[in-house]
Design an enzyme around this catalytic site. Structure first.
Site, short mmCIF file in Angstrom:
data_model
loop_
_atom_site.label_atom_id
_atom_site.label_comp_id
_atom_site.label_asym_id
_atom_site.label_seq_id
_atom_site.Cartn_x
_atom_site.Cartn_y
_atom_site.Cartn_z
N ASP A 202 0.79 -1.04 0.03
CA ASP A 202 0.21 0.19 0.07
C ASP A 202 0.75 1.26 0.07
O ASP A 202 1.81 1.23 0.71
CB ASP A 202 -0.92 -0.15 1.25
CG ASP A 202 -1.80 1.19 1.41
OD1 ASP A 202 -2.56 1.21 0.46
OD2 ASP A 202 -1.64 1.98 2.26
N GLU A 262 14.51 -14.07 -0.26
CA GLU A 262 14.75 -15.37 0.68
C GLU A 262 13.39 -16.49 0.49
O GLU A 262 14.02 -17.57 0.62
CB GLU A 262 14.86 -15.03 2.06
CG GLU A 262 15.93 -13.89 2.44
CD GLU A 262 15.66 -13.49 3.81
OE1 GLU A 262 14.74 -13.87 4.70
OE2 GLU A 262 16.46 -12.47 4.22
#
Length: 546
Positions: A202, A262
């Site tokens: 956002d 990751e």
């Protein structure tokens, strides 16, 4: 589910606003259990992923975009176990899951802010943006809140102002503080470890403000528009040089990308800026070391999409974001639904979807869009959105695009809930457009959505190919999508009147009969009906060379 790390390029993502999708416990508010129950509908559309708007603990002053705890589920929506079940079910059905992370601000009830405001020397004193007043006691600068008024509120305990780009109950986090960044990264890891495939971020360009807190200059009247804030909001009177879009955000996004990498996850950023949205999009998605994709507001604005305007957007996109990746949406939870915003006929609704699915970029569809739902009329006494309440009646807020989904006309509340009342009223005009009714109506919008999405997936050049030779000739937009195996010619008449254009030279095979695509005529012209596309392909083995 494919293990392709680039699955997001050209994907179709379905946005779910959980309060309004499906209520599973009879309280009149949608929840995670309701989303789980309706996943078969989402799968039936042929989309690749879902994006779930916030479901975290929140006082709901801004309906979940004011988070009071980042690593939990608000009881209104269920539990962490419900979330885990939803992710597992979605993955089992071949859907990836993105969730909404609101990192520019929190709720004022978050324990971080409660501690931060308690004194000027506590461990989290610098976790939010604080400032002394000017000598006359007024705020430190002229920054404005998108929701109206000053972007600064006075805290009598600290005798300082704190920054809030939105509601006063949504204080801005200070990402200049390294500890805040680390807390954000741990939040992301928490959800990635639970199996999410990525995030919608956002207000991604609001993460940093100018450390010197310089005032914004005025914006000339001729440059103002209502892409980000409604016309009546003085927020549009400033050139927002210092309250957002700061250069420090680039390095932060690189760190955030490392966290994503990751887990092999992706991020979709929302760029909220009316003056330089595509430039920012290009900065944030270029180089393969920041977020993968962003969406801007060019196709979410009130200005109708003409052939000339789309061609101009792509010319600018190539110029300022050629190495980036855009995500297009025509509707979402913050803007008037596009059938109403642009006063679209059924044919125009189909035409715009076909066009969007042929453009270069990823696509977001908003729940109910597949039904052709218009904007709902919500009376003032039923409004929930603080934005609409503040600017009524010139701006009616966002409740009209957030009313509950309609599933079956004959059921209570159109199948959304068994509660006596729903959190927002369901308009009568929506009920006849419910999913069950459309399933048995061959010309209903839902069937075109399925066919058009299937067409995009059947032609990989539309998902990842280059976009070239973008032209606007009258009301007809044409372009070519190219990759190493094929070239597709796309033309679409963006008007209620018929049009004709010369067929492209070469060995082309017409496609898209199932989505009403026109074929070249014996006169060498392509005759396009109102809002009709023409789609043709030629492949490498047929003699075409890249």
């Amino acid at each position: 589910m494919s293990k392709d790390p680039d699955w997001w390029r050209g994907a179709v993502i379905y946005q779910i606003y959980p309060r309004s999708f499906q209520d599973s416990n009879g309280d009149g508010i949608g929840d995670l259990g309701g989303i789980l129950a309706r996943l078969p509908h989402v799968v039936s559309l042929g989309v690749d992923a879902i994006w779930i708007s916030p479901f975290f603990p929140s006082p709901m002053k801004d309906f979940g975009y004011d988070i009071s705890e980042y690593c939990d589920v608000d009881p209104m929506f269920g539990s962490l176990a419900d979330f885990d079940a939803l992710v597992a079910a979605a993955h089992g059905l071949g859907l990836r899951v993105l969730i909404d992370l609101v990192l520019s601000h929190s709720s004022d009830r978050h324990h971080w802010f409660v501690e931060s405001r308690s004194s000027r020397d506590n461990p989290r004193a610098e976790w939010y943006v604080w400032s002394d007043p000017r000598p006359d006691g007024t705020p430190p600068n002229n920054w404005l809140s998108i929701f109206g008024g000053s972007a600064w509120s006075w805290d009598p305990g600290r005798e300082q102002y704190y920054l809030h780009n939105f509601l006063a109950s949504q204080p801005d986090l200070n990402l200049h503080c390294e500890a805040v960044q680390q807390a954000i990264f741990e939040t992301a890891r928490f959800w990635l470890d639970r199996g999410v495939d990525g995030f919608r971020l956002d207000t991604i360009n609001f993460y940093f403000c100018d450390k010197a807190l310089r005032s914004n200059p005025p914006l000339p009247v001729e440059d103002r528009n209502d892409n980000i804030a409604p016309r009546v909001n003085p927020y549009n009177h400033q050139l927002h040089l210092y309250d957002k879009n700061q250069p420090e955000n680039i390095e932060f996004l690189k760190k955030f990308r490392s966290v994503l990498d990751e887990h092999g996850a992706v991020a979709l950023g929302e760029v909220g800026d009316a003056q330089s949205d595509l430039e920012i999009l290009g900065q944030y998605t270029s180089g393969g070391d920041k977020v993968q994709m962003c969406y801007a507001f060019d196709f979410l604005a009130s200005t109708p999409l003409t052939a000339a305007r789309i061609a101009a957007v792509y010319e600018r996109l190539d110029r300022v974001a050629g190495d980036g990746w855009v995500c297009w949406a025509l509707s979402n939870h913050d803007v008037i639904r596009h059938p109403t915003r642009w006063n679209l006929s059924p044919a125009a609704l189909r035409g715009f979807l076909t066009l969007t699915l042929c453009l270069k970029g990823t696509v977001c569809l908003y729940q109910g869009e597949e039904l052709g739902l218009p904007e709902a009329e919500v009376p003032f006494e039923a409004l929930q959105d603080p934005y609409g309440i503040a600017f009524w009646p010139e701006f009616k807020g966002r409740d009209g695009c957030r009313t509950p989904m309609v599933w079956a006309a004959e059921d209570l509340h159109a199948g959304f809930s068994l509660a006596p009342r729903t959190w927002l009223p369901i308009p009568e005009t929506h009920i006849a457009m419910a999913v069950a009714a459309q399933e048995h109506a061959p010309e209903a919008p839902i069937h075109h959505y399925r066919r058009a999405i299937a067409f995009r997936h059947a032609n990989p050049v539309l998902a990842r190919g280059r976009m070239e030779q973008v032209r606007a000739e009258g009301n007809v937009l044409s372009f070519r999508r190219c990759d190493d195996t094929a070239e597709m010619f796309v033309a679409i008449n963006l008007d209620e009147n018929p049009a004709a254009m010369p067929a492209p030279d070469g060995d082309w095979r017409p496609l898209g009969a199932e989505i009403n695509a026109a074929r070249p005529g014996a006169d060498g012209l392509v005759h396009l009906g109102p809002w009709q596309p023409s789609l043709m392909i030629r492949r490498k083995e047929a003699g075409w060379r890249v």
